[in-house]
Design a protein around this motif. Structure first.
Motif, PDB file in Angstrom:
ATOM      1  N   ASN A  57       0.854  -1.190   0.000  1.00 56.61           N
ATOM      2  CA  ASN A  57       0.000   0.000   0.000  1.00 56.61           C
ATOM      3  C   ASN A  57       0.887   1.236   0.000  1.00 56.61           C
ATOM      4  O   ASN A  57       2.046   1.181   0.394  1.00 56.61           O
ATOM      5  CB  ASN A  57      -0.900   0.028   1.244  1.00 56.61           C
ATOM      6  CG  ASN A  57      -1.993  -1.013   1.203  1.00 56.61           C
ATOM      7  OD1 ASN A  57      -2.103  -1.860   2.090  1.00 56.61           O
ATOM      8  ND2 ASN A  57      -2.806  -0.960   0.170  1.00 56.61           N
ATOM      9  N   VAL A  58       0.300   2.338  -0.428  1.00 55.76           N
ATOM     10  CA  VAL A  58       1.036   3.606  -0.497  1.00 55.76           C
ATOM     11  C   VAL A  58       0.192   4.666   0.217  1.00 55.76           C
ATOM     12  O   VAL A  58      -1.022   4.716   0.028  1.00 55.76           O
ATOM     13  CB  VAL A  58       1.231   4.057  -1.960  1.00 55.76           C
ATOM     14  CG1 VAL A  58       2.084   5.318  -2.033  1.00 55.76           C
ATOM     15  CG2 VAL A  58       1.849   2.942  -2.792  1.00 55.76           C
ATOM     16  N   THR A  59       0.857   5.456   1.053  1.00 55.58           N
ATOM     17  CA  THR A  59       0.119   6.527   1.720  1.00 55.58           C
ATOM     18  C   THR A  59       0.872   7.851   1.614  1.00 55.58           C
ATOM     19  O   THR A  59       1.889   7.946   0.909  1.00 55.58           O
ATOM     20  CB  THR A  59      -0.204   6.129   3.188  1.00 55.58           C
ATOM     21  OG1 THR A  59      -1.112   7.095   3.730  1.00 55.58           O
ATOM     22  CG2 THR A  59       1.042   6.051   4.057  1.00 55.58           C
ATOM     23  N   TYR A  96      -2.910   0.467  -8.449  1.00 53.40           N
ATOM     24  CA  TYR A  96      -4.369   0.456  -8.324  1.00 53.40           C
ATOM     25  C   TYR A  96      -4.801   1.588  -7.389  1.00 53.40           C
ATOM     26  O   TYR A  96      -3.994   2.098  -6.609  1.00 53.40           O
ATOM     27  CB  TYR A  96      -4.858  -0.859  -7.687  1.00 53.40           C
ATOM     28  CG  TYR A  96      -4.641  -2.090  -8.530  1.00 53.40           C
ATOM     29  CD1 TYR A  96      -3.370  -2.642  -8.691  1.00 53.40           C
ATOM     30  CD2 TYR A  96      -5.721  -2.730  -9.136  1.00 53.40           C
ATOM     31  CE1 TYR A  96      -3.176  -3.785  -9.455  1.00 53.40           C
ATOM     32  CE2 TYR A  96      -5.528  -3.881  -9.891  1.00 53.40           C
ATOM     33  CZ  TYR A  96      -4.260  -4.397 -10.045  1.00 53.40           C
ATOM     34  OH  TYR A  96      -4.079  -5.531 -10.797  1.00 53.40           O
ATOM     35  N   ASN A  97      -6.086   1.926  -7.427  1.00 53.76           N
ATOM     36  CA  ASN A  97      -6.632   2.859  -6.433  1.00 53.76           C
ATOM     37  C   ASN A  97      -7.817   2.185  -5.748  1.00 53.76           C
ATOM     38  O   ASN A  97      -8.897   2.078  -6.332  1.00 53.76           O
ATOM     39  CB  ASN A  97      -7.064   4.170  -7.077  1.00 53.76           C
ATOM     40  CG  ASN A  97      -7.408   5.209  -6.023  1.00 53.76           C
ATOM     41  OD1 ASN A  97      -8.160   4.920  -5.107  1.00 53.76           O
ATOM     42  ND2 ASN A  97      -6.843   6.396  -6.131  1.00 53.76           N
ATOM     43  N   THR A  98      -7.589   1.704  -4.513  1.00 49.89           N
ATOM     44  CA  THR A  98      -8.694   1.044  -3.787  1.00 49.89           C
ATOM     45  C   THR A  98      -9.409   2.026  -2.850  1.00 49.89           C
ATOM     46  O   THR A  98     -10.398   1.659  -2.232  1.00 49.89           O
ATOM     47  CB  THR A  98      -8.212  -0.202  -3.009  1.00 49.89           C
ATOM     48  OG1 THR A  98      -7.290   0.209  -2.002  1.00 49.89           O
ATOM     49  CG2 THR A  98      -7.556  -1.220  -3.923  1.00 49.89           C
ATOM     50  N   MET A 227     -14.409   3.334   4.942  1.00 47.93           N
ATOM     51  CA  MET A 227     -13.552   3.551   3.756  1.00 47.93           C
ATOM     52  C   MET A 227     -12.175   2.923   3.973  1.00 47.93           C
ATOM     53  O   MET A 227     -11.633   2.225   3.105  1.00 47.93           O
ATOM     54  CB  MET A 227     -13.416   5.055   3.491  1.00 47.93           C
ATOM     55  CG  MET A 227     -12.454   5.385   2.376  1.00 47.93           C
ATOM     56  SD  MET A 227     -12.370   7.150   2.072  1.00 47.93           S
ATOM     57  CE  MET A 227     -10.966   7.199   0.965  1.00 47.93           C
ATOM     58  N   LEU A 228     -11.637   3.148   5.175  1.00 46.82           N
ATOM     59  CA  LEU A 228     -10.307   2.632   5.513  1.00 46.82           C
ATOM     60  C   LEU A 228     -10.290   1.097   5.475  1.00 46.82           C
ATOM     61  O   LEU A 228      -9.400   0.478   4.874  1.00 46.82           O
ATOM     62  CB  LEU A 228      -9.961   3.131   6.918  1.00 46.82           C
ATOM     63  CG  LEU A 228      -8.585   2.838   7.459  1.00 46.82           C
ATOM     64  CD1 LEU A 228      -7.549   3.612   6.666  1.00 46.82           C
ATOM     65  CD2 LEU A 228      -8.502   3.211   8.929  1.00 46.82           C
ATOM     66  N   GLN A 229     -11.313   0.496   6.091  1.00 47.00           N
ATOM     67  CA  GLN A 229     -11.371  -0.971   6.126  1.00 47.00           C
ATOM     68  C   GLN A 229     -11.588  -1.537   4.716  1.00 47.00           C
ATOM     69  O   GLN A 229     -10.960  -2.519   4.329  1.00 47.00           O
ATOM     70  CB  GLN A 229     -12.509  -1.436   7.041  1.00 47.00           C
ATOM     71  CG  GLN A 229     -12.234  -1.125   8.490  1.00 47.00           C
ATOM     72  CD  GLN A 229     -13.452  -1.355   9.377  1.00 47.00           C
ATOM     73  OE1 GLN A 229     -14.589  -1.353   8.914  1.00 47.00           O
ATOM     74  NE2 GLN A 229     -13.216  -1.512  10.659  1.00 47.00           N
ATOM     75  N   ALA A 234      -9.995  -4.490  -0.155  1.00 45.06           N
ATOM     76  CA  ALA A 234      -9.890  -4.482  -1.625  1.00 45.06           C
ATOM     77  C   ALA A 234      -8.432  -4.713  -2.046  1.00 45.06           C
ATOM     78  O   ALA A 234      -8.168  -5.432  -3.019  1.00 45.06           O
ATOM     79  CB  ALA A 234     -10.419  -3.164  -2.182  1.00 45.06           C
ATOM     80  N   SER A 235      -7.489  -4.140  -1.319  1.00 48.19           N
ATOM     81  CA  SER A 235      -6.064  -4.362  -1.624  1.00 48.19           C
ATOM     82  C   SER A 235      -5.740  -5.839  -1.476  1.00 48.19           C
ATOM     83  O   SER A 235      -5.066  -6.435  -2.330  1.00 48.19           O
ATOM     84  CB  SER A 235      -5.167  -3.556  -0.672  1.00 48.19           C
ATOM     85  OG  SER A 235      -5.359  -2.186  -0.862  1.00 48.19           O
TER      86      SER A 235
END
Ligand code: NAP
Length: 252
Positions: A57-59, A96-98, A227-229, A234-235
């Motif tokens: 993941n990327v933040t 991707y954008n989850t 949204m976070l969960q 989805a990732s």
């Protein structure tokens, strides 16, 4: 063992690390999830190789700046211009954008049936993902920015009429996020009422001042936890699908 992780700059408070640790433990999945703080995103390929990552993941602050370092983007990630999930396919990195999936799940929970028009506060990466979802679902919207050139309205311009015609208000700014819990977006709150739905992307605190003020006025509220969960789940589905394909020999 498969290796996953979160790429960001300051990651001391990460929901994802705990989420995936518990998931892997409960489901007996032979994988780990590391918090990887990078000073410079241009080192990403070395990091992927050294840590033998299968996905990550990327933040903040790398959701946009990682794009030039990727080989492919999904149409959604391309349209939003931000990536929060990457699959490693051999020597290729696919973005991707989850967050989009997380936003759609939240809007579904809020029920958009009677929403005439939405107001999005902020014009950054999260706002762009919300705008993309609204376009895809034919929901009309306006944006609010501190800068008149970036949004449809500035905060000073918001009046009774604008608030009445925008029955969904989305906070896509960091205003009110911990530790600044006493801050709230500069809205004319007195015009909010029971006909309004209010969605704050912030998940810490769970109830921001923005949400509690709206709730007091009768609005239906939603925070950023679903949204976070949802983006994390989805990732995982994306990584798992890539792994299954790899095992079946469809990918080398
Ligand atoms: P960002 O790029 O730092 O900021 C978004 C926008 O907020 C900025 O472009 C700016 O728009 C506005 N803004 C920034 N500081 C402000 C201030 N002091 N006062 C008023 N407006 C301000 O952040 P982001 O990545 O888009 O994320 C925004 C929020 O969404 C954060 O709180 C983040 O934690 C949350 N988020 C949650 C999830 C989730 O899974 N729940 C996922 C992603 C993001 P203008 O310059 O146009 O005013």
């Amino acid at each position: 063992m498969r290796h996953y992780g979160l790429i960001g700059k300051h990651l001391s408070h990460s929901f994802s690390a705990n989420f995936f640790r518990v998931k892997f433990e409960n489901e007996g999945i032979d994988a780990d999830y590391a918090l990887i703080e990078l000073e410079d995103i241009s080192t990403i390929r070395d990091v992927v190789a050294q840590r033998e990552l299968s996905g990550f993941n990327v933040t903040i602050p790398y959701k946009e700046s990682i794009i030039p370092h990727l080989d492919e983007l999904t149409p959604e990630a391309k349209a939003v211009g931000a990536v929060n999930c990457v699959v490693v396919r051999g020597d290729k990195l696919v973005g991707y954008n989850t967050d989009i999936t997380g936003i759609e799940a939240s809007l579904e929970w809020l029920d958009m049936e009677h929403i005439t028009r939405a107001l999005i506060l902020g014009t950054g990466g999260a706002s762009k993902a919300v705008q993309y979802v609204f376009k895809r679902n034919n929901i009309a919207f306006s944006t609010v920015s501190r800068d008149a050139e970036r949004g449809d309205y500035t905060y000073d311009a918001l009046n009774a009429d604008i608030i009445a015609t925008h029955t969904l208000i989305v906070n896509a700014t960091p205003v009110g996020m911990s530790p600044n819990k006493d801050d709230a977006p500069a809205l004319p709150y007195e015009y909010l009422g029971a006909e309004h739905k209010v969605f704050d992307l912030i998940y810490n605190p769970a109830t921001t001042l923005f949400l509690s003020r709206a709730e007091e006025l009768g609005a239906t509220t939603m925070n950023g936890i679903l949204m976070l969960q949802t983006q994390a789940i989805a990732s995982w589905h994306i990584w798992q699908r890539a792994y299954e394909e790899f095992k079946e020999g469809n990918i080398c």
